[in-house]
Design a protein around this motif. Structure first.
Motif, short mmCIF file in Angstrom:
data_model
loop_
_atom_site.label_atom_id
_atom_site.label_comp_id
_atom_site.label_asym_id
_atom_site.label_seq_id
_atom_site.Cartn_x
_atom_site.Cartn_y
_atom_site.Cartn_z
N GLY A 1 -19.96 -14.11 -19.50
CA GLY A 1 -19.06 -14.60 -20.53
C GLY A 1 -19.27 -13.92 -21.88
O GLY A 1 -18.31 -13.65 -22.60
N ARG A 2 -20.54 -13.65 -22.21
CA ARG A 2 -20.83 -12.94 -23.46
C ARG A 2 -20.46 -11.47 -23.40
O ARG A 2 -20.29 -10.83 -24.44
CB ARG A 2 -22.31 -13.10 -23.81
N SER A 3 -20.36 -10.92 -22.18
CA SER A 3 -20.14 -9.48 -22.04
C SER A 3 -18.67 -9.10 -21.92
O SER A 3 -18.30 -7.96 -22.22
CB SER A 3 -20.89 -8.96 -20.80
N ILE A 4 -17.82 -10.03 -21.45
CA ILE A 4 -16.45 -9.66 -21.10
C ILE A 4 -15.64 -9.22 -22.32
O ILE A 4 -14.85 -8.28 -22.24
CB ILE A 4 -15.75 -10.83 -20.36
N VAL A 5 -15.84 -9.88 -23.48
CA VAL A 5 -15.07 -9.51 -24.68
C VAL A 5 -15.48 -8.12 -25.18
O VAL A 5 -14.61 -7.26 -25.39
CB VAL A 5 -15.22 -10.57 -25.78
N PRO A 6 -16.77 -7.83 -25.40
CA PRO A 6 -17.11 -6.46 -25.82
C PRO A 6 -16.81 -5.42 -24.76
O PRO A 6 -16.50 -4.27 -25.08
CB PRO A 6 -18.61 -6.54 -26.11
N PHE A 7 -16.88 -5.81 -23.49
CA PHE A 7 -16.57 -4.86 -22.41
C PHE A 7 -15.12 -4.39 -22.50
O PHE A 7 -14.84 -3.20 -22.31
CB PHE A 7 -16.83 -5.53 -21.06
N ILE A 8 -14.20 -5.29 -22.81
CA ILE A 8 -12.78 -4.94 -22.85
C ILE A 8 -12.36 -4.40 -24.21
O ILE A 8 -11.64 -3.40 -24.28
CB ILE A 8 -11.92 -6.18 -22.47
N PHE A 9 -12.84 -5.03 -25.28
CA PHE A 9 -12.29 -4.73 -26.61
C PHE A 9 -13.22 -3.92 -27.50
O PHE A 9 -12.80 -3.51 -28.59
CB PHE A 9 -11.92 -6.04 -27.32
N ARG A 10 -14.44 -3.68 -27.07
CA ARG A 10 -15.36 -2.88 -27.89
C ARG A 10 -15.96 -1.77 -27.02
O ARG A 10 -17.10 -1.87 -26.57
CB ARG A 10 -16.46 -3.76 -28.49
N PRO A 11 -15.22 -0.72 -26.74
CA PRO A 11 -15.68 0.35 -25.85
C PRO A 11 -17.00 0.95 -26.32
O PRO A 11 -17.16 1.28 -27.50
CB PRO A 11 -14.54 1.38 -25.92
N GLY A 12 -17.92 1.08 -25.39
CA GLY A 12 -19.20 1.70 -25.69
C GLY A 12 -20.25 0.77 -26.24
O GLY A 12 -21.42 1.14 -26.33
N TYR A 13 -19.86 -0.44 -26.59
CA TYR A 13 -20.82 -1.38 -27.21
C TYR A 13 -21.90 -1.79 -26.22
O TYR A 13 -23.08 -1.84 -26.57
CB TYR A 13 -20.10 -2.60 -27.76
N LEU A 14 -21.50 -2.13 -24.99
CA LEU A 14 -22.48 -2.57 -24.00
C LEU A 14 -23.45 -1.45 -23.64
O LEU A 14 -24.65 -1.70 -23.44
CB LEU A 14 -21.77 -3.09 -22.75
N SER A 15 -22.95 -0.22 -23.54
CA SER A 15 -23.84 0.92 -23.27
C SER A 15 -24.84 1.08 -24.41
O SER A 15 -26.04 1.30 -24.18
CB SER A 15 -23.01 2.20 -23.11
N GLN A 16 -24.35 0.98 -25.62
CA GLN A 16 -25.21 1.12 -26.79
C GLN A 16 -26.25 0.01 -26.83
O GLN A 16 -27.44 0.26 -27.08
CB GLN A 16 -24.35 1.09 -28.05
N ALA A 17 -25.82 -1.23 -26.55
CA ALA A 17 -26.75 -2.35 -26.58
C ALA A 17 -27.81 -2.23 -25.49
O ALA A 17 -29.00 -2.50 -25.73
CB ALA A 17 -25.98 -3.67 -26.42
N PHE A 18 -27.40 -1.81 -24.31
CA PHE A 18 -28.35 -1.68 -23.20
C PHE A 18 -29.39 -0.61 -23.52
O PHE A 18 -30.59 -0.81 -23.28
CB PHE A 18 -27.60 -1.32 -21.92
N ASN A 19 -28.94 0.52 -24.05
CA ASN A 19 -29.88 1.61 -24.35
C ASN A 19 -30.77 1.29 -25.54
O ASN A 19 -31.81 1.92 -25.72
CB ASN A 19 -29.11 2.90 -24.62
N GLU A 20 -30.36 0.31 -26.35
CA GLU A 20 -31.21 -0.12 -27.47
C GLU A 20 -32.20 -1.20 -27.05
O GLU A 20 -33.01 -1.64 -27.87
CB GLU A 20 -30.33 -0.66 -28.61
N GLY A 21 -32.14 -1.63 -25.79
CA GLY A 21 -33.10 -2.59 -25.27
C GLY A 21 -32.58 -4.01 -25.17
O GLY A 21 -33.32 -4.91 -24.75
N LYS A 22 -31.32 -4.26 -25.55
CA LYS A 22 -30.74 -5.60 -25.49
C LYS A 22 -30.20 -5.83 -24.08
O LYS A 22 -29.00 -5.72 -23.84
CB LYS A 22 -29.65 -5.75 -26.53
#
Length: 351
Positions: free
Chosen positions: A57-78
């Motif tokens: 649920g926390r991931s679906i909004v940035p996944f659709i509307f904030r391209p690249g955010y989840l990749s950036q967060a994952f690589n930053e350790g989040k």
């Protein structure tokens, strides 16, 4: 409540603890010595990979509307706050499989694409013959049949080489007759030095597919695309590593980025196929203008999404990002064509 038979030692890490503990304090495994049942195995699989928990649920909004955010967060350790990229990829693949299977099953989408108009034309011919035999001349019915016949002819031409599919599905067709028909339409199977009688082998396989189950063959090819992409993803990550040689990211971080990007591809085309299915339910031919939009709009969305993702992930300027996105898109299309061709050949000769 499920009855537990507890022990005093963890079966996973061998840590000893009081028998009343429900879980191991070191590795977190459940404290039980009961053999795992089949239902428990399925439940663990579902919980680990498919369950839609709060992280989804926390991931679906940035996944659709904030391209690249989840990749950036994952690589930053989040990595706990949001869904794991592999899990998201599996979920989007399952969504694609489900939607594709459902849409393909609605009145048999493939049959509608290849042969619905021909069935309509046969029905019209039967009606016109029936009118003629009875001698009851109904000019209104004949006019309506002719108009529908003209529309069907136009639809057949818009489908493309529909004669080809009708030919290979003809139960009376032979290999030699099929080869002659292909030559008459400008399609000639060239001989290959490494395969003797290639034209006869291809003709035999074409008739086998057409007369056995052509829609199943086409659906099998399209349904195997996610499996094909699993092989492609590591090569796409290599592409990102090549076009961004001075970025601070390692190969695995580029690979994580490709997982998110490809997950969005499945998501967009799943939505597109839902609209296709709605048009099929509305009894509209799948080759109308609406279907063209259902194919073209997702490609535009993906280009914009990838551009935003590249800008956020790698932080380069607009022009450089557009150039590298063009190179990535070209290589993506090239790999997709190569792998799709290989899949088509393998499916064709093993069907």
């Amino acid at each position: 409540m499920r009855h537990r038979i507890r022990g005093g030692q963890c079966l996973n890490c061998q840590l000893k603890y009081p028998a009343h503990y429900n879980y191991c304090p070191q590795c977190g495994q459940e404290n039980t010595v009961v053999r795992v049942s089949f239902l428990q195995l399925l439940r663990d699989l579902f919980d680990n990979y498919i369950t839609l928990d709060s992280r989804f649920g926390r991931s679906i909004v940035p996944f659709i509307f904030r391209p690249g955010y989840l990749s950036q967060a994952f690589n930053e350790g989040k990595r706990i706050h949001y869904i794991h990229p592999v899990r998201l990829y599996i979920l989007m693949s399952l969504l694609y499989f489900f939607v594709f299977g459902y849409v393909a099953g609605i009145k048999n989408l493939t049959i509608r694409a290849l042969g619905k108009d021909e069935v309509v034309m046969d029905s019209i011919r039967q009606q016109k013959n029936l009118i003629t035999v009875r001698g009851d001349i109904n000019f209104s019915a004949i006019s309506q049949a002719n108009a529908t016949n003209e529309n069907s002819d136009s639809s057949l031409r818009s489908v493309g080489n529909n004669w080809f599919f009708r030919t290979i599905q003809d139960p009376t067709m032979t290999e030699s007759a099929l080869l002659d028909s292909l030559k008459n339409h400008g399609l000639h199977i060239r001989e290959a030095n490494f395969i003797k009688d290639l034209d006869k082998i291809v003709a035999k396989q074409l008739l086998k597919i057409g007369q056995r189950d052509l829609p199943m063959f086409i659906n099998e090819i399209l349904g195997n695309i996610p499996l094909m992409m699993i092989v492609m993803l590591p090569l796409l990550a290599v592409t990102l590593r090549v076009i961004y040689p001075f970025s601070p990211f390692y190969y695995i971080e580029h690979f994580v980025n490709t997982l998110y990007l490809q997950s969005f591809v499945y998501f967009v085309f799943s939505i597109s196929m839902v609209f296709m299915g709605l048009r099929v339910l509305a009894d509209v031919a799948i080759h109308d203008e609406w279907m063209g939009w259902c194919v073209s709009i997702p490609h535009v969305i993906l280009l914009l999404y990838n551009y935003k993702a590249f800008r956020r992930m790698y932080g380069q300027g607009r022009m450089m990002t557009m150039l590298k996105l063009s190179a990535f898109t070209f290589w993506y299309a090239t790999l997709f064509f190569i792998f799709l061709t290989l899949e088509l050949l393998i499916s064709f000769f093993t069907f």
